[in-house]
Structures are given as C-alpha cells and as structure tokens.
Scaffold this active site. Structure first.
Site, mmCIF file in Angstrom:
data_model
loop_
_atom_site.group_PDB
_atom_site.id
_atom_site.type_symbol
_atom_site.label_atom_id
_atom_site.label_comp_id
_atom_site.label_asym_id
_atom_site.label_seq_id
_atom_site.Cartn_x
_atom_site.Cartn_y
_atom_site.Cartn_z
ATOM 1 N N ALA A 63 0.864 -1.171 0.000
ATOM 2 C CA ALA A 63 0.000 0.000 0.000
ATOM 3 C C ALA A 63 0.906 1.228 0.000
ATOM 4 O O ALA A 63 2.060 1.150 0.432
ATOM 5 C CB ALA A 63 -0.897 -0.022 1.223
ATOM 6 N N GLY A 108 0.626 -4.941 1.002
ATOM 7 C CA GLY A 108 -0.562 -5.050 0.152
ATOM 8 C C GLY A 108 -0.304 -5.817 -1.140
ATOM 9 O O GLY A 108 -1.237 -6.373 -1.737
ATOM 10 N N GLU A 111 -0.611 -9.341 -0.213
ATOM 11 C CA GLU A 111 -2.036 -9.553 0.084
ATOM 12 C C GLU A 111 -2.848 -9.649 -1.208
ATOM 13 O O GLU A 111 -3.778 -10.450 -1.317
ATOM 14 C CB GLU A 111 -2.541 -8.427 0.994
ATOM 15 C CG GLU A 111 -1.933 -8.538 2.403
ATOM 16 C CD GLU A 111 -2.132 -7.308 3.264
ATOM 17 O OE1 GLU A 111 -1.896 -6.181 2.757
ATOM 18 O OE2 GLU A 111 -2.514 -7.448 4.433
ATOM 19 N N GLU A 131 4.640 -4.687 7.562
ATOM 20 C CA GLU A 131 3.839 -3.653 8.229
ATOM 21 C C GLU A 131 4.278 -3.315 9.646
ATOM 22 O O GLU A 131 4.286 -2.140 10.035
ATOM 23 C CB GLU A 131 2.350 -4.055 8.246
ATOM 24 C CG GLU A 131 1.666 -3.941 6.895
ATOM 25 C CD GLU A 131 1.779 -5.196 6.041
ATOM 26 O OE1 GLU A 131 2.587 -6.087 6.382
ATOM 27 O OE2 GLU A 131 1.073 -5.295 5.038
HETATM 28 N N1 CO8 Z 1 4.460 3.226 -1.067
HETATM 29 C C1 CO8 Z 1 4.783 4.354 -1.712
HETATM 30 N N2 CO8 Z 1 5.873 4.491 -2.488
HETATM 31 C C2 CO8 Z 1 6.664 3.418 -2.607
HETATM 32 C C3 CO8 Z 1 6.396 2.193 -1.964
HETATM 33 C C4 CO8 Z 1 5.225 2.118 -1.169
HETATM 34 N N3 CO8 Z 1 4.827 0.995 -0.555
HETATM 35 N N4 CO8 Z 1 7.374 1.325 -2.288
HETATM 36 C C5 CO8 Z 1 8.217 1.971 -3.079
HETATM 37 N N5 CO8 Z 1 7.808 3.237 -3.290
HETATM 38 C C6 CO8 Z 1 8.451 4.285 -4.093
HETATM 39 C C7 CO8 Z 1 9.630 4.882 -3.374
HETATM 40 O O1 CO8 Z 1 9.230 5.887 -2.473
HETATM 41 C C8 CO8 Z 1 10.437 5.404 -4.543
HETATM 42 O O2 CO8 Z 1 9.848 6.615 -4.963
HETATM 43 P P1 CO8 Z 1 10.817 7.889 -5.350
HETATM 44 O O3 CO8 Z 1 11.652 7.394 -6.503
HETATM 45 O O4 CO8 Z 1 9.842 8.947 -5.709
HETATM 46 O O5 CO8 Z 1 11.639 8.160 -4.138
HETATM 47 C C9 CO8 Z 1 10.195 4.399 -5.650
HETATM 48 O O6 CO8 Z 1 8.995 3.684 -5.270
HETATM 49 C C10 CO8 Z 1 11.294 3.393 -5.780
HETATM 50 O O7 CO8 Z 1 11.528 2.812 -4.521
HETATM 51 P P2 CO8 Z 1 12.971 2.689 -3.862
HETATM 52 O O8 CO8 Z 1 13.858 3.796 -4.303
HETATM 53 O O9 CO8 Z 1 12.777 2.513 -2.378
HETATM 54 O O10 CO8 Z 1 13.468 1.320 -4.535
HETATM 55 P P3 CO8 Z 1 14.509 0.279 -3.932
HETATM 56 O O11 CO8 Z 1 14.808 -0.689 -5.011
HETATM 57 O O12 CO8 Z 1 15.645 0.959 -3.267
HETATM 58 O O13 CO8 Z 1 13.684 -0.486 -2.779
HETATM 59 C C11 CO8 Z 1 11.783 -1.623 -1.838
HETATM 60 C C12 CO8 Z 1 12.572 -1.253 -3.107
HETATM 61 C C13 CO8 Z 1 12.621 -2.556 -0.955
HETATM 62 C C14 CO8 Z 1 10.507 -2.330 -2.270
HETATM 63 C C15 CO8 Z 1 11.470 -0.336 -1.047
HETATM 64 O O14 CO8 Z 1 10.894 0.613 -1.949
HETATM 65 C C16 CO8 Z 1 10.511 -0.548 0.065
HETATM 66 O O15 CO8 Z 1 10.878 -1.039 1.118
HETATM 67 N N6 CO8 Z 1 9.228 -0.146 -0.151
HETATM 68 C C17 CO8 Z 1 8.210 -0.250 0.869
HETATM 69 C C18 CO8 Z 1 7.763 -1.670 1.018
HETATM 70 C C19 CO8 Z 1 6.753 -1.791 2.117
HETATM 71 O O16 CO8 Z 1 7.029 -1.552 3.275
HETATM 72 N N7 CO8 Z 1 5.532 -2.175 1.748
HETATM 73 C C20 CO8 Z 1 4.449 -2.382 2.688
HETATM 74 C C21 CO8 Z 1 3.680 -1.125 2.837
HETATM 75 S S1 CO8 Z 1 2.473 -1.265 4.125
HETATM 76 C C22 CO8 Z 1 1.218 -2.112 3.411
HETATM 77 O O17 CO8 Z 1 1.274 -2.545 2.298
HETATM 78 C C23 CO8 Z 1 0.011 -2.292 4.260
HETATM 79 C C24 CO8 Z 1 -1.164 -2.846 3.482
HETATM 80 C C25 CO8 Z 1 -2.429 -2.682 4.241
HETATM 81 C C26 CO8 Z 1 -2.793 -1.243 4.355
HETATM 82 C C27 CO8 Z 1 -3.987 -1.058 5.233
HETATM 83 C C28 CO8 Z 1 -4.282 0.407 5.379
HETATM 84 C C29 CO8 Z 1 -4.914 0.738 6.631
#
Ligand code: CO8
Length: 261
Positions: A63, A108, A111, A131
């Site tokens: 998400a 997500g 999921e 999360e």
């Molecule tokens: N949300 C928003 N933006 C994201 C996300 C995300 N989940 N993942 C990546 N991005 C964006 C980054 O911010 C970045 O944007 P920008 O270039 O503008 O800075 C771009 O995508 C590329 O990402 P990275 O530079 O971080 O790429 P890397 O190769 O270095 O890393 C990763 C890749 C490991 C996937 C890293 O991006 C990461 O850890 N992302 C987050 C992963 C995460 O924690 N996901 C879980 C989120 S929580 C969730 O899903 C809960 C679901 C239920 C929600 C219920 C709501 C109440």
C-alpha cells in the site's frame, strides 16, 4: 483507468498494475482502477485472468506509504476496508485469477497475490508483510490469508518479524506454486491460464466456489457445497458434450466447444 491496463489474449485477460515509478504501490486511485478492471471483465468471453505488475522490478511494493502516512484512525480503517472489499471480490471473482509475481510483493502486494487463486513468480520475486516495521498491522487480509496458506506458525514468523523471503523460500512454504526466470514468467502464466481456459468454464467456476467456500466450513458442510455444485453441472451443455464425446469414442473435440451454458 490511469494505473491499470488490461489486455485480452483469446480467452485470457491480463490485468497489469501500472505505476512503476512507485513500484506499483497501491493508493486509493490504483485500487479503484483495479476494481474497475475486474468490473469490466467480459465474463462470457474471458475464462482466466492473469494479474501482474508493470516493469521488471515489482509486482506491487505494498500500500502507498506516503498516502497512509497522514491517515487518521477512521481513514485507516476505511482504507483497510476498501482494500479488503476489493481483494475479497478478486478472491470470489467467478473466473480463476493467477498472480504472476514479477518482483516485490510486499504488504498489500503480497495480500493482492494471496487473494488470487494461484501464485507463480519470477526468480527475483520477494514476498513479505513489512507492516509492523511501519507501526501498523497488515490491513488488506494478510493476517488472515497468509495463515490459511502457509500455516499459522510460518505466517506469524513472517508477520511478527517482518522478514522478506525470496522466490525459493516462497516455493518451499507453499506461498507460490512455481518459480520461473523472469523472461519466462508471462509465457508460463499464459500457458497455465490457457490450460484452465480450455476446460468447461461452468465446471471450473464451480470448482473455485467449492474450494473457496469449503475452506470456510467443516469438511462435511463443504461436501454438501460440492454435491450441489456437482449436481448443477448436469444441467449444462458442457457435461453433455464432455461425457458424450467420451462415450461415443469420438475423437475428443477441442475443448473450445465448451460454452457458458
Ligand atoms: N508506497 C509508496 N511508495 C513506494 C512504496 C510504497 N509501498 N514502495 C516503493 N515506493 C516508491 C519509493 O518511495 C520510490 O519513490 P521515489 O523514486 O519517488 O523516491 C520508488 O517507489 C522506488 O523505490 P525505492 O527507491 O525505495 O526502490 P529500492 O529498489 O531501493 O527499494 C523496496 C525497493 C525494498 C521495495 C522499497 O521501496 C521498500 O521497502 N518499499 C516499501 C515496502 C513496504 O514496506 N511495503 C508495505 C507497505 S504497508 C502495506 O502494504 C500495508 C497494506 C495494508 C494497508 C492497510 C491500510 C490501513
């Protein structure tokens, strides 16, 4: 639909989450587009769906953290319900859905993959529920579907420790059915989708319903669900065609003769 593209190839529809600049992260717009894509599927023509992510790096990286970072309790709950409702509608969608996981399937993203009937992935895929490292729980069904898919002990380890796992580990614990080199992933997804699409659609849909609904009840109650659906097949053209061909020793007709009636 700005964040989701669709393409029909024969009897298979490919639905692609297309927000590669954010690794296909799910914000409300992406979720709405995903819902619209499923709502628009022509259920008389399409017999299997493949869901994947745009680019070679990510299926869905979760998400959208930026969108969630400012949510209130009520907004968080509403966002969770939005995702849950859409993922539930994918899980119960009458037509089988294959997740072709082509990279990160985190939060997500995992999921979403788990709401599909079958998961296959590329060698670079990475799965996890990160999360608790962000101060939240999984919110789009992760605490429920992961435990059902891989068992409570493994699910609890993955969720509590927020450890990501690679493709081979996902295969080992039964989270995915097959791992392929990335270049072959979509070809293999289409191969499987076409195998499913060649079979009698009403029978396939009944199997999906029986398996899904059976998992929610006792085995005995599940058997009653199966009996009803099994019986209903005897009113279909496909049953007469399928069994008739076998008994008359006719050269089996192409399964494309199966219809939606
Ligand atoms: N949300 C928003 N933006 C994201 C996300 C995300 N989940 N993942 C990546 N991005 C964006 C980054 O911010 C970045 O944007 P920008 O270039 O503008 O800075 C771009 O995508 C590329 O990402 P990275 O530079 O971080 O790429 P890397 O190769 O270095 O890393 C990763 C890749 C490991 C996937 C890293 O991006 C990461 O850890 N992302 C987050 C992963 C995460 O924690 N996901 C879980 C989120 S929580 C969730 O899903 C809960 C679901 C239920 C929600 C219920 C709501 C109440």
């Amino acid at each position: 639909m700005g964040f989701v593209t669709t393409e029909v190839q024969g009897a298979v529809e490919i639905i692609t989450i297309d927000r590669p600049q954010a690794l296909n992260a799910l914000n409300p717009d992406v979720l709405n587009d995903l819902k619209a894509a499923f709502d628009a599927v022509d259920q008389n023509a399409v017999r299997c769906i493949v869901v994947t992510g745009a680019g070679e790096k990510s299926f869905v990286a979760g998400a959208d953290i930026a969108a969630m970072s400012v949510m209130t309790k009520a907004e968080g709950e509403a966002f969770g319900k939005m995702g849950n409702d859409i993922f539930r509608s994918i899980e119960t969608f009458p037509i089988p859905v294959i997740a072709a996981v082509n990279g990160f399937a985190l939060g997500g993203g995992n999921e979403l993959a788990m709401s599909c009937d079958i998961r296959i992935c590329s060698e670079n895929a990475m799965f996890g529920q990160p999360e608790v490292g962000l101060g939240i729980t999984p919110g789009f069904g992760g605490t429920q579907r992961l435990a059902r898919l891989v068992g409570a002990g493994m699910a609890k380890e993955l969720v509590y420790a927020a450890v990501n796992i690679g493709a081979e580990e996902a295969l080992r614990i039964g989270l995915v059915n097959h791992v392929y080199p990335q270049a072959e992933l979509m070809e293999q997804a289409m191969k499987l989708a076409n195998k499913i699409a060649r079979n009698a659609p009403i029978a396939v849909q009944a199997c999906k319903k029986a398996i899904n609904e059976g998992l929610e009840v006792t085995t005995e109650e599940g058997e009653v669900i199966e009996e009803k659906l099994f019986g209903s097949c005897f009113e279909t053209h496909d049953q007469k065609e399928g069994m008739g061909c076998f008994l008359s020793r006719e050269k089996p007709k192409p399964k494309a003769v199966f219809t939606n009636n």
